[in-house]
Motif scaffolding. Structure first.
Motif, mmCIF file in Angstrom:
data_model
loop_
_atom_site.group_PDB
_atom_site.id
_atom_site.type_symbol
_atom_site.label_atom_id
_atom_site.label_comp_id
_atom_site.label_asym_id
_atom_site.label_seq_id
_atom_site.Cartn_x
_atom_site.Cartn_y
_atom_site.Cartn_z
ATOM 1 N N GLN A 45 0.801 -1.213 0.000
ATOM 2 C CA GLN A 45 0.000 0.000 0.000
ATOM 3 C C GLN A 45 0.838 1.270 0.000
ATOM 4 O O GLN A 45 0.339 2.340 -0.315
ATOM 5 N N VAL A 46 2.099 1.168 0.362
ATOM 6 C CA VAL A 46 2.979 2.324 0.383
ATOM 7 C C VAL A 46 4.157 2.036 -0.536
ATOM 8 O O VAL A 46 4.828 1.022 -0.389
ATOM 9 N N TYR A 47 4.372 2.909 -1.487
ATOM 10 C CA TYR A 47 5.487 2.743 -2.402
ATOM 11 C C TYR A 47 5.830 4.100 -3.002
ATOM 12 O O TYR A 47 5.061 5.050 -2.926
ATOM 13 N N VAL A 48 7.030 4.170 -3.589
ATOM 14 C CA VAL A 48 7.478 5.406 -4.227
ATOM 15 C C VAL A 48 6.919 5.424 -5.639
ATOM 16 O O VAL A 48 7.054 4.446 -6.385
ATOM 17 N N SER A 49 6.274 6.534 -6.016
ATOM 18 C CA SER A 49 5.671 6.634 -7.342
ATOM 19 C C SER A 49 6.364 7.707 -8.162
ATOM 20 O O SER A 49 6.967 8.644 -7.625
ATOM 21 N N CYS A 50 6.256 7.578 -9.461
ATOM 22 C CA CYS A 50 6.878 8.510 -10.396
ATOM 23 C C CYS A 50 6.112 9.830 -10.391
ATOM 24 O O CYS A 50 4.880 9.859 -10.366
ATOM 25 N N ASN A 51 6.869 10.956 -10.438
ATOM 26 C CA ASN A 51 6.251 12.275 -10.466
ATOM 27 C C ASN A 51 5.475 12.522 -11.746
ATOM 28 O O ASN A 51 4.548 13.316 -11.782
ATOM 29 N N PHE A 52 5.852 11.843 -12.829
ATOM 30 C CA PHE A 52 5.275 12.108 -14.146
ATOM 31 C C PHE A 52 4.065 11.216 -14.447
ATOM 32 O O PHE A 52 3.009 11.710 -14.848
ATOM 33 N N CYS A 53 4.213 9.901 -14.250
ATOM 34 C CA CYS A 53 3.126 8.993 -14.613
ATOM 35 C C CYS A 53 2.380 8.438 -13.410
ATOM 36 O O CYS A 53 1.319 7.836 -13.559
ATOM 37 N N GLY A 54 2.921 8.623 -12.208
ATOM 38 C CA GLY A 54 2.245 8.166 -11.012
ATOM 39 C C GLY A 54 2.380 6.689 -10.738
ATOM 40 O O GLY A 54 1.846 6.195 -9.739
ATOM 41 N N LYS A 55 3.068 5.931 -11.572
ATOM 42 C CA LYS A 55 3.239 4.497 -11.365
ATOM 43 C C LYS A 55 4.375 4.228 -10.380
ATOM 44 O O LYS A 55 5.278 5.038 -10.188
ATOM 45 N N SER A 56 4.307 3.043 -9.758
ATOM 46 C CA SER A 56 5.340 2.671 -8.807
ATOM 47 C C SER A 56 6.662 2.442 -9.526
ATOM 48 O O SER A 56 6.703 1.878 -10.627
ATOM 49 N N ILE A 57 7.716 2.859 -8.868
ATOM 50 C CA ILE A 57 9.035 2.637 -9.460
ATOM 51 C C ILE A 57 9.751 1.469 -8.792
ATOM 52 O O ILE A 57 10.943 1.253 -8.984
ATOM 53 N N SER A 58 9.005 0.715 -7.997
ATOM 54 C CA SER A 58 9.611 -0.414 -7.302
ATOM 55 C C SER A 58 10.096 -1.449 -8.298
ATOM 56 O O SER A 58 9.335 -1.967 -9.110
ATOM 57 N N ALA A 59 11.363 -1.772 -8.229
ATOM 58 C CA ALA A 59 11.916 -2.777 -9.142
ATOM 59 C C ALA A 59 11.309 -4.142 -8.873
ATOM 60 O O ALA A 59 11.129 -4.956 -9.778
ATOM 61 N N LYS A 68 20.839 -1.135 -9.951
ATOM 62 C CA LYS A 68 20.251 0.089 -9.458
ATOM 63 C C LYS A 68 19.607 0.820 -10.624
ATOM 64 O O LYS A 68 20.181 0.928 -11.687
ATOM 65 N N MET A 69 18.368 1.279 -10.425
ATOM 66 C CA MET A 69 17.729 2.016 -11.502
ATOM 67 C C MET A 69 17.563 3.461 -11.061
ATOM 68 O O MET A 69 17.318 3.764 -9.896
ATOM 69 N N SER A 70 17.645 4.367 -12.013
ATOM 70 C CA SER A 70 17.554 5.793 -11.717
ATOM 71 C C SER A 70 16.517 6.479 -12.600
ATOM 72 O O SER A 70 16.512 7.688 -12.700
ATOM 73 N N SER A 71 15.671 5.690 -13.258
ATOM 74 C CA SER A 71 14.570 6.272 -14.037
ATOM 75 C C SER A 71 13.327 5.419 -13.841
ATOM 76 O O SER A 71 13.394 4.273 -13.403
ATOM 77 N N CYS A 72 12.171 5.995 -14.171
ATOM 78 C CA CYS A 72 10.904 5.290 -14.008
ATOM 79 C C CYS A 72 10.823 4.131 -14.996
ATOM 80 O O CYS A 72 11.015 4.332 -16.197
ATOM 81 N N PRO A 73 10.554 2.926 -14.542
ATOM 82 C CA PRO A 73 10.475 1.784 -15.457
ATOM 83 C C PRO A 73 9.238 1.838 -16.359
ATOM 84 O O PRO A 73 9.165 1.073 -17.317
ATOM 85 N N ARG A 111 10.048 6.028 -18.274
ATOM 86 C CA ARG A 111 11.462 6.249 -18.540
ATOM 87 C C ARG A 111 11.935 7.673 -18.229
ATOM 88 O O ARG A 111 13.011 8.075 -18.641
ATOM 89 N N LYS A 112 11.126 8.442 -17.503
ATOM 90 C CA LYS A 112 11.569 9.762 -17.080
ATOM 91 C C LYS A 112 12.533 9.603 -15.904
ATOM 92 O O LYS A 112 12.370 8.701 -15.069
ATOM 93 N N PRO A 113 13.548 10.487 -15.811
ATOM 94 C CA PRO A 113 14.523 10.359 -14.713
ATOM 95 C C PRO A 113 13.883 10.616 -13.363
ATOM 96 O O PRO A 113 12.939 11.399 -13.237
ATOM 97 N N LEU A 114 14.405 9.943 -12.354
ATOM 98 C CA LEU A 114 13.927 10.139 -10.999
ATOM 99 C C LEU A 114 14.484 11.454 -10.457
ATOM 100 O O LEU A 114 15.458 12.001 -10.988
#
Length: 846
Positions: A720-734, A757-762, A765-768
């Motif tokens: 229920q808690v995860y980090v989401s992308c500022n642009f698309c709102g989807k979770s960036i959890s690998a 390690k990832m540094s962009s939204c999967p 693809r916008k940068p974190l």
């Protein structure tokens, strides 16, 4: 008396006038003892006649000066077109020379309407019948005299009762060769007036340029034109059987049409309530009320809805007119054809609002709201909330949940669940696969084949030589298990029986203890128990008498004792005393009066049946009792059903009868096996969760979910808690995207072979975001360590962190190091004191 009768409240709150052939002034007062009552208006109010004005004949219309505080000034429209200013006796207006003054048109014709301006209060408008080239709407300023005008106005006489008075020329006039039927000033613009004219249109006229029509619409509804006093965007008029409501901003067609069965004779807006329109039909004894609900969707106002209501003020005669009170809410006067005047208050429909917290608020007039909190309600929802706050159903030791509630049935259920669970754990109920088996589950007796052993005990075994009969008791291994479930696990052990009865005595259940002693053939013990009952206990004094009666027991059918007890037992009020003497006086082993005694607890009746009924009768009795308890929704029936499908049916019936979704869900979770979690139980759980969420009992909801996860591991809550992308709102959890080593290309993956390690939204693809300290794009490892363990939790320093106030942040290790030496945000120009607003700042990991 004239056939026309009118009534109107004055600006003075407790005075009103009536007019027809004469004008009468009345004063209203509250009824009191020893006060003369001239005219009865209602059950609480009466009126006294103060004055009568008979100077005017053929009155056609009338309006009252709107700023009258102590004295009244009337503008009276006559059949010859004149407007006469009149009062009731000497007033403050005498010094101004206004009483007796007349406003006269150039040509005589009937005056249809007269109307004071509510803003420029010295202006009065008159609407007249048509006359060739003359105007039909004339507006005067009563403060101006004819000396300030030309001689075209002439010298005009007031009436036959007063000397000639020079009158002013109208300040505005319009409507050449037209008829003015009705009119109304705008409440927010003193220069604008609406006039229904010529039986064909309603015009808006600005008197500063009366030759220019501001707005108009073609309609025959030119009668009774009235402006909503609370909102002059809305105007009403009528014609024959229809009332039309107009929007003055869009005047092409009415926004609402109200049809009546009879011709309408009067309409009026309520001045104390928004959008309430009253109407009166010809030859009617009721007032029609229309609560017009204007609705705006977006920027557009849609067709309003109407709540219709009819009120009968009480007069059996046809009502001629009515008038709203200017300040008292929803109060009006009516006058009937017979002259009867009625003072009536319309009781509003209550707008009731029930908050999720069980607080109730409702409207009480325009200015008052009444409120009730949940304390005096004490319904099931209030109890559920109080129990949830006390941790009900979540206690590790299941019997402690029964100590929280003040409901005996629920307390018994939790105690029985503890007892049955302990019996299963101790192996005393072997052979059952259920965690909480019921009596029907452990009592595997075939009703068609008696397997139980029975023993006949002589009454002489009781120490009474006069008893020659026997008592028949049935024994079987399954019956013993059932007796354990009923807490009757004495097994002919006098010490256990004595301990059980002593506990009942401590609870002051003396009659129950005595009854169980008698059922276990311990009459002397029962006598001792009844004798020990203190005087202050209910039945205390009579229990000693019962002990003496019990001491004379004999099974001789012809004995006086048995004959007397057989008759007298029906007069006993205590169910256990009745059960004692029913048992001792029974014949042919017929124990129906004991088994059907509803005041005896279910477990005692079931235990009694297991001791004294043969297999076939025991089976039938338990089946009947179980069906009855299920139908009633009595949770005591769980003793019989256990946690099986019949138990689910029982819980559902209990829920239907009480609405206690809390106990239903908690008992189902704590007692029923996971494999029985049907859609019904899942629905109970979901409903209880939603109820806790509605009350914002987040902690209680969390504790319930934790408890649920221990009994229902399959129901694992999703992340229920995860980090989401500022642009698309989807979770960036690998982890959610299945990112692992060697799976192929992935957007912007960096790191060593052992740690990705990832540094962009999967997803997009916008940068974190960048770390506020190192200015590198933030990212997190997938959890794949050098050991290849994909479930390994990533190191805390690599986690994301950010301030909940300014939303700036970075890597945990960098932010921790920064706030070791600073309290302000590291982002330039941000003055947020991130460290000081953190409630757990003193616990930062270093």
């Amino acid at each position: 008396m004239s056939s026309k009768l009118e009534i109107q409240w004055t600006p003075i709150p407790n005075k009103f006038i009536t007019w027809g052939s004469e004008i009468c002034l009345y004063e209203v007062h509250q009824d009191r003892d020893n006060v003369f009552q001239s005219i009865k208006l209602s059950s609480t109010t009466s009126a006294n006649l103060l004055a009568t004005n008979t100077n005017h004949h053929y009155v056609k219309c009338l309006d009252i000066y709107p700023k009258s505080d102590a004295d009244l000034l009337l503008a009276v429209g006559l059949s010859n077109g004149r407007i006469s200013l009149s009062t009731f006796g000497p007033t403050e207006y005498d010094s101004l020379g206004l009483p007796g003054k007349e406003l006269v048109p150039r040509h005589a014709r009937q005056c249809n309407t007269v109307c004071w301006n509510t803003i420029e209060t010295s202006w009065v408008a008159a609407g007249l019948d048509k006359y060739r080239s003359d105007n039909s709407v004339l507006i005067w300023d009563i403060t101006k005299s004819s000396q300030n005008n030309d001689n075209s106005s002439g010298r005009l006489a007031v009436n036959t009762m007063a000397p000639a008075v020079e009158l002013a020329k109208p300040i505005a006039e319009f409507g050449v060769s037209e008829t003015a039927h009705s009119m109304a000033w705008f409440s927010s613009n003193s220069k604008l007036i609406a006039v229904g004219m010529n039986l064909k249109n309603i015009k808006f006229v600005d008197i500063r340029d009366p030759n220019k029509i501001t707005n108009s619409t073609l309609t025959k509804a030119v009668f009774g034109v009235c402006m909503d006093p609370n909102d002059d965007r809305h105007l009403a008029s009528f014609f024959e059987n229809n009332i039309y409501v107009w929007d003055t901003r869009n005047f092409e067609k009415p926004i609402l049409t109200l049809h009546h069965n009879k011709p309408v004779i009067k309409i009026a807006w309520c001045p104390t309530k928004y959008n309430l329109l009253g109407s009166l039909q010809k030859e009617s004894s009721v007032i029609n009320l229309y609560d017009i609900q204007h609705t705006v969707i977006g920027n557009e106002e849609v067709e309003p809805s109407v709540l219709e209501r009819d009120v009968a003020p009480g007069s059996p005669h046809n009502i001629m007119s009515f008038s709203w009170h200017n300040t008292d809410e929803n109060r009006f006067l009516t006058i009937a054809l017979s002259g009867t005047i009625t003072d009536y208050t319309v009781f509003d429909r209550i707008t009731l609002n029930w908050a999720p917290t069980s607080n109730v608020v409702w409207t009480y007039g325009r200015k008052t709201m009444k409120y009730i909190n949940d304390y005096p309600l004490q319904d099931i929802s209030t109890k559920i909330k109080q129990r949830a706050l006390a941790g009900y159903g979540l206690k590790a030791e299941i019997y402690k949940n029964g100590e929280i509630v003040d409901n005996e049935m629920l307390s018994n259920v939790w105690n029985w669940l503890y007892l049955s669970g302990k019996l299963v754990e101790d192996g005393l109920l072997n052979g059952t696969q259920c965690k909480h088996p019921g009596v029907q589950a452990v009592l595997k007796l075939d009703p068609s084949n008696n397997k139980s052993d029975h023993y006949s005990l002589l009454w002489s075994d009781l120490g009474n030589k006069n008893c020659q009969g026997v008592v028949r008791i049935f024994k079987h291994e399954d019956r013993d298990k059932a007796l354990h479930l009923c807490s009757w696990h004495f097994e002919r052990d006098s010490n256990k029986l004595t301990q059980f009865l002593e506990q009942l005595e401590k609870e002051q259940a003396y009659t129950r203890a005595a009854a169980i002693a008698v059922f276990n053939l311990k009459i002397r013990l029962a006598i001792d128990i009844l004798s020990r009952a203190p005087e202050n206990v209910s039945f205390g004094s009579s229990l000693n008498v019962m002990a003496m009666a019990l001491a004379g027991f004999t099974d001789d059918k012809s004995s006086v004792w048995k004959q007397f007890c057989s008759t007298a037992k029906q007069k006993l009020s205590d169910p256990y005393l009745k059960a004692i003497f029913s048992f001792l006086t029974t014949e042919n082993y017929n124990y129906e009066s004991v088994l059907n005694e509803s005041g005896v607890t279910v477990d005692d009746r079931v235990a009694f049946a297991c001791m004294f009924l043969p297999d076939n009768r025991l089976h039938d009795y338990l089946k009947r009792l179980s069906d009855k308890l299920i139908e009633e929704g009595n949770l005591d029936g769980l003793l019989l059903t256990g946690t099986n499908q019949d138990g689910i049916r029982l819980l559902q019936r209990y829920l239907d009868a009480t609405g206690d979704i809390q106990s239903t869900a908690l008992i189902a979770v704590r007692a029923f096996p996971v494999e029985m979690f049907s859609e019904t139980i899942k629905e109970w759980i979901s409903s209880y969760r939603n109820l806790l969420d509605t009350w914002q009992l987040w902690n209680e909801r969390a504790h319930f979910d934790i408890m649920l996860s221990t009994y229902w591991p399959a129901d694992t809550a999703p992340q229920q808690v995860y980090v989401s992308c500022n642009f698309c709102g989807k979770s960036i959890s690998a982890y959610m995207y299945g990112l692992t080593r060697g799976r192929g290309p992935f957007p912007r993956i960096s790191g060593t072979a052992n740690k990705l390690k990832m540094s962009s939204c999967p997803n997009c693809r916008k940068p974190l975001p960048r770390c506020a300290i190192c200015l590198m794009h933030m990212g997190t490892t997938t959890g794949s360590g050098s050991g290849g363990d994909s479930n390994k939790i990533i190191e805390f320093p690599n986690w994301f962190t950010w301030c909940q106030t300014c939303r700036h942040g970075g890597h945990v290790s960098h932010m921790t190091h920064w706030f070791d030496e600073h309290s302000e945000c590291p982002v330039t120009a941000c003055t947020c004191k991130c460290f000081s607003v953190d409630s757990v700042s003193n616990a930062i990991i270093k």
